[in-house]
Motif scaffolding. Structure first.
Motif, PDB file in Angstrom:
ATOM      1  N   ALA A 155     -21.332 113.807  46.404  1.00 32.07           N
ATOM      2  CA  ALA A 155     -22.547 114.031  47.190  1.00 32.07           C
ATOM      3  C   ALA A 155     -22.463 113.426  48.584  1.00 32.07           C
ATOM      4  N   ASN A 156     -21.391 112.704  48.866  1.00 35.87           N
ATOM      5  CA  ASN A 156     -21.193 112.058  50.164  1.00 35.87           C
ATOM      6  C   ASN A 156     -19.777 112.330  50.666  1.00 35.87           C
ATOM      7  N   PRO A 157     -19.421 113.615  50.862  1.00 32.82           N
ATOM      8  CA  PRO A 157     -18.017 113.965  51.103  1.00 32.82           C
ATOM      9  C   PRO A 157     -17.366 113.333  52.333  1.00 32.82           C
ATOM     10  N   PRO A 158     -18.003 113.243  53.508  1.00 28.58           N
ATOM     11  CA  PRO A 158     -17.282 112.640  54.643  1.00 28.58           C
ATOM     12  C   PRO A 158     -16.896 111.187  54.392  1.00 28.58           C
ATOM     13  N   ARG A 159     -17.831 110.419  53.842  1.00 28.54           N
ATOM     14  CA  ARG A 159     -17.542 109.010  53.574  1.00 28.54           C
ATOM     15  C   ARG A 159     -16.498 108.856  52.475  1.00 28.54           C
ATOM     16  N   GLN A 164     -10.762 107.681  50.893  1.00 23.83           N
ATOM     17  CA  GLN A 164      -9.526 108.137  50.255  1.00 23.83           C
ATOM     18  C   GLN A 164      -8.357 108.107  51.243  1.00 23.83           C
ATOM     19  N   ILE A 165      -8.616 108.544  52.466  1.00 24.69           N
ATOM     20  CA  ILE A 165      -7.562 108.558  53.494  1.00 24.69           C
ATOM     21  C   ILE A 165      -7.113 107.136  53.808  1.00 24.69           C
ATOM     22  N   LEU A 166      -8.065 106.230  54.002  1.00 27.13           N
ATOM     23  CA  LEU A 166      -7.722 104.851  54.347  1.00 27.13           C
ATOM     24  C   LEU A 166      -6.948 104.177  53.219  1.00 27.13           C
ATOM     25  N   LEU A 167      -7.382 104.390  51.986  1.00 33.84           N
ATOM     26  CA  LEU A 167      -6.690 103.781  50.846  1.00 33.84           C
ATOM     27  C   LEU A 167      -5.261 104.318  50.730  1.00 33.84           C
ATOM     28  N   ARG A 168      -5.091 105.600  50.970  1.00 32.54           N
ATOM     29  CA  ARG A 168      -3.746 106.191  50.884  1.00 32.54           C
ATOM     30  C   ARG A 168      -2.815 105.602  51.943  1.00 32.54           C
ATOM     31  N   HIS A 169      -3.288 105.480  53.160  1.00 32.90           N
ATOM     32  CA  HIS A 169      -2.458 104.892  54.214  1.00 32.90           C
ATOM     33  C   HIS A 169      -2.159 103.420  53.944  1.00 32.90           C
ATOM     34  N   ALA A 170      -3.116 102.730  53.333  1.00 30.89           N
ATOM     35  CA  ALA A 170      -2.922 101.312  53.037  1.00 30.89           C
ATOM     36  C   ALA A 170      -2.110 101.080  51.774  1.00 30.89           C
ATOM     37  N   GLY A 171      -1.873 102.150  51.011  1.00 31.39           N
ATOM     38  CA  GLY A 171      -1.137 102.017  49.764  1.00 31.39           C
ATOM     39  C   GLY A 171      -1.894 101.266  48.701  1.00 31.39           C
ATOM     40  N   LYS A 172      -3.225 101.449  48.693  1.00 27.30           N
ATOM     41  CA  LYS A 172      -4.073 100.723  47.746  1.00 27.30           C
ATOM     42  C   LYS A 172      -4.794 101.699  46.829  1.00 27.30           C
ATOM     43  N   ASP A 260     -22.132 123.602  65.620  1.00 25.82           N
ATOM     44  CA  ASP A 260     -23.137 123.840  66.661  1.00 25.82           C
ATOM     45  C   ASP A 260     -23.290 122.657  67.600  1.00 25.82           C
ATOM     46  N   GLY A 261     -22.167 122.042  67.955  1.00 22.23           N
ATOM     47  CA  GLY A 261     -22.189 120.976  68.935  1.00 22.23           C
ATOM     48  C   GLY A 261     -22.661 119.628  68.454  1.00 22.23           C
ATOM     49  N   GLN A 262     -22.712 119.433  67.133  1.00 27.61           N
ATOM     50  CA  GLN A 262     -23.073 118.124  66.604  1.00 27.61           C
ATOM     51  C   GLN A 262     -22.366 117.864  65.275  1.00 27.61           C
ATOM     52  N   PHE A 263     -22.383 116.606  64.859  1.00 23.04           N
ATOM     53  CA  PHE A 263     -21.760 116.192  63.604  1.00 23.04           C
ATOM     54  C   PHE A 263     -22.846 116.081  62.541  1.00 23.04           C
ATOM     55  N   VAL A 264     -22.647 116.765  61.421  1.00 25.28           N
ATOM     56  CA  VAL A 264     -23.621 116.736  60.323  1.00 25.28           C
ATOM     57  C   VAL A 264     -22.895 116.349  59.041  1.00 25.28           C
ATOM     58  N   ALA A 265     -23.221 115.171  58.522  1.00 24.70           N
ATOM     59  CA  ALA A 265     -22.555 114.656  57.324  1.00 24.70           C
ATOM     60  C   ALA A 265     -23.486 114.737  56.122  1.00 24.70           C
ATOM     61  N   PRO A 266     -23.169 115.563  55.127  1.00 26.96           N
ATOM     62  CA  PRO A 266     -23.977 115.560  53.902  1.00 26.96           C
ATOM     63  C   PRO A 266     -23.977 114.159  53.281  1.00 26.96           C
ATOM     64  N   SER A 267     -25.148 113.694  52.892  1.00 29.25           N
ATOM     65  CA  SER A 267     -25.265 112.350  52.323  1.00 29.25           C
ATOM     66  C   SER A 267     -26.344 112.352  51.250  1.00 29.25           C
ATOM     67  N   GLU A 268     -26.157 111.497  50.265  1.00 26.90           N
ATOM     68  CA  GLU A 268     -27.177 111.339  49.228  1.00 26.90           C
ATOM     69  C   GLU A 268     -27.270 109.864  48.853  1.00 26.90           C
ATOM     70  N   LEU A 269     -28.495 109.363  48.873  1.00 27.27           N
ATOM     71  CA  LEU A 269     -28.755 107.977  48.510  1.00 27.27           C
ATOM     72  C   LEU A 269     -29.597 107.925  47.243  1.00 27.27           C
ATOM     73  N   LEU A 270     -29.417 106.861  46.500  1.00 26.66           N
ATOM     74  CA  LEU A 270     -30.223 106.601  45.300  1.00 26.66           C
ATOM     75  C   LEU A 270     -31.130 105.411  45.565  1.00 26.66           C
ATOM     76  N   VAL A 271     -32.411 105.599  45.321  1.00 28.14           N
ATOM     77  CA  VAL A 271     -33.357 104.484  45.314  1.00 28.14           C
ATOM     78  C   VAL A 271     -33.684 104.196  43.853  1.00 28.14           C
ATOM     79  N   ALA A 272     -33.346 103.003  43.419  1.00 30.09           N
ATOM     80  CA  ALA A 272     -33.561 102.627  42.019  1.00 30.09           C
ATOM     81  C   ALA A 272     -34.415 101.367  41.958  1.00 30.09           C
ATOM     82  N   ALA A 273     -35.499 101.428  41.204  1.00 31.16           N
ATOM     83  CA  ALA A 273     -36.435 100.308  41.118  1.00 31.16           C
ATOM     84  C   ALA A 273     -36.664  99.932  39.662  1.00 31.16           C
TER      85      ALA A 273
END
Length: 289
Positions: A155-159, A164-172, A260-273
């Motif tokens: 639900a949060n593909p860009p992040r 995943q990319i950073l971990l792969r380059h770091a070998g972690k 369309d000239g802007q960055f749009v990142a799909p994101s989903e947050l959970l609020v849990a109480a």
């Protein structure tokens, strides 16, 4: 990751977090308001804000509790707390105080807080269960806790792809189940189980989809590098060559979310109480305990 390393990580990220605080706050505003609502933050209440960062949600809570209420902003980074004090002063709010320390080490009297909140922090704690048990102790009977965490990688593909990319380059490897991570607490049933283990009841779960919109992928990359310690920590022990290659690949991935000239990142947050149960013995009708 031990607490000393965590503290260093967030001290180094504090200037960047403050720089991007307004953008983060604007994006997360629907989740922030849901968090305050589900925590029953109301006029006159005493509220504990854990892992407060630069404190935009602290100030929102302070405005809701009013002059007769009080908000304690706590963070493992003293630099973050300095930003909170400065921001509260600029806003003319006199009902905010700060407390330095890890969430499970805060010296707050038992049964003294009406509500506890934590926005985008709990999933990264070395021991979220210990932190929630501390909050349970500090809350009055019937008091509520509400947190905001990321849901799932899907639900949060860009992040998720960036990590995943950073971990792969770091070998972690990615965090193992049960270990701190961006998506450690967002899966179905995870927060419900954690709250139950810490003595809370009446769990409420609200998922909120709020895309992050920015001017460009480059701005998104800059914010990721500046403000989010979880990403920075992956590459902290890597060579400059590895860091440059990793971030270059992240940027190319982020560009695929430009439209369309802007960055749009799909994101989903959970609020849990959840609620600290009232354990007072009920009186029988005949007046006997």
């Amino acid at each position: 990751m031990d607490k000393a390393t965590t503290q260093h990580q967030w001290e180094s990220a504090a200037p960047g977090w403050a720089k991007w605080e307004n953008a983060i706050a604007e994006w997360a505003e629907p989740a922030t308001q849901a968090m305050l609502e589900l925590a029953a933050v109301a006029p006159g209440a005493k509220v504990l804000d854990v892992a407060c960062g630069a404190g935009s949600q602290t100030l929102s809570a302070a405005r809701k509790v009013g002059a007769d209420g009080h908000v304690i902003a706590s963070d493992i980074s003293e630099t973050m707390l300095q930003h909170v004090r400065e921001n509260a002063d600029k806003a003319g709010l006199r009902n905010v105080s700060t407390l330095h320390g890890a969430a499970d080490e805060l010296e707050i009297p038992p049964d003294s807080v009406d509500a506890a909140i934590c926005r985008l922090g709990l999933m990264l704690f070395p021991d979220p269960k210990s932190a929630l048990k501390c909050l349970h102790r500090t809350l009055r009977s019937g008091g509520k806790v509400a947190v905001v965490v990321f849901t799932t990688p899907a639900a949060n593909p860009p992040r998720a792809k960036a990590m995943q990319i950073l971990l792969r380059h770091a070998g972690k490897p990615p965090p193992a189940p049960g270990q701190p991570g961006m998506y450690a607490l967002g899966g179905p049933g995870t927060m419900e189980a954690l709250y139950g283990e810490c003595g809370f009841s009446d769990v409420v779960r609200r998922e909120i989809r709020i895309p992050m919109v920015m001017r460009s992928a480059m701005d998104a990359l800059q914010m990721m590098q500046d403000a989010f310690g979880a990403y920075r920590a992956v590459l902290w022990d890597c060579s400059e060559e590895v860091r440059k290659a990793a971030w270059a690949e992240v940027l190319e991935m982020l560009k695929t979310f430009e439209t369309d000239g802007q960055f749009v990142a799909p994101s989903e947050l959970l609020v849990a109480a959840a609620t600290k149960p009232d354990r007072q013995p009920k009186q029988r009708l005949d007046g006997q305990a």
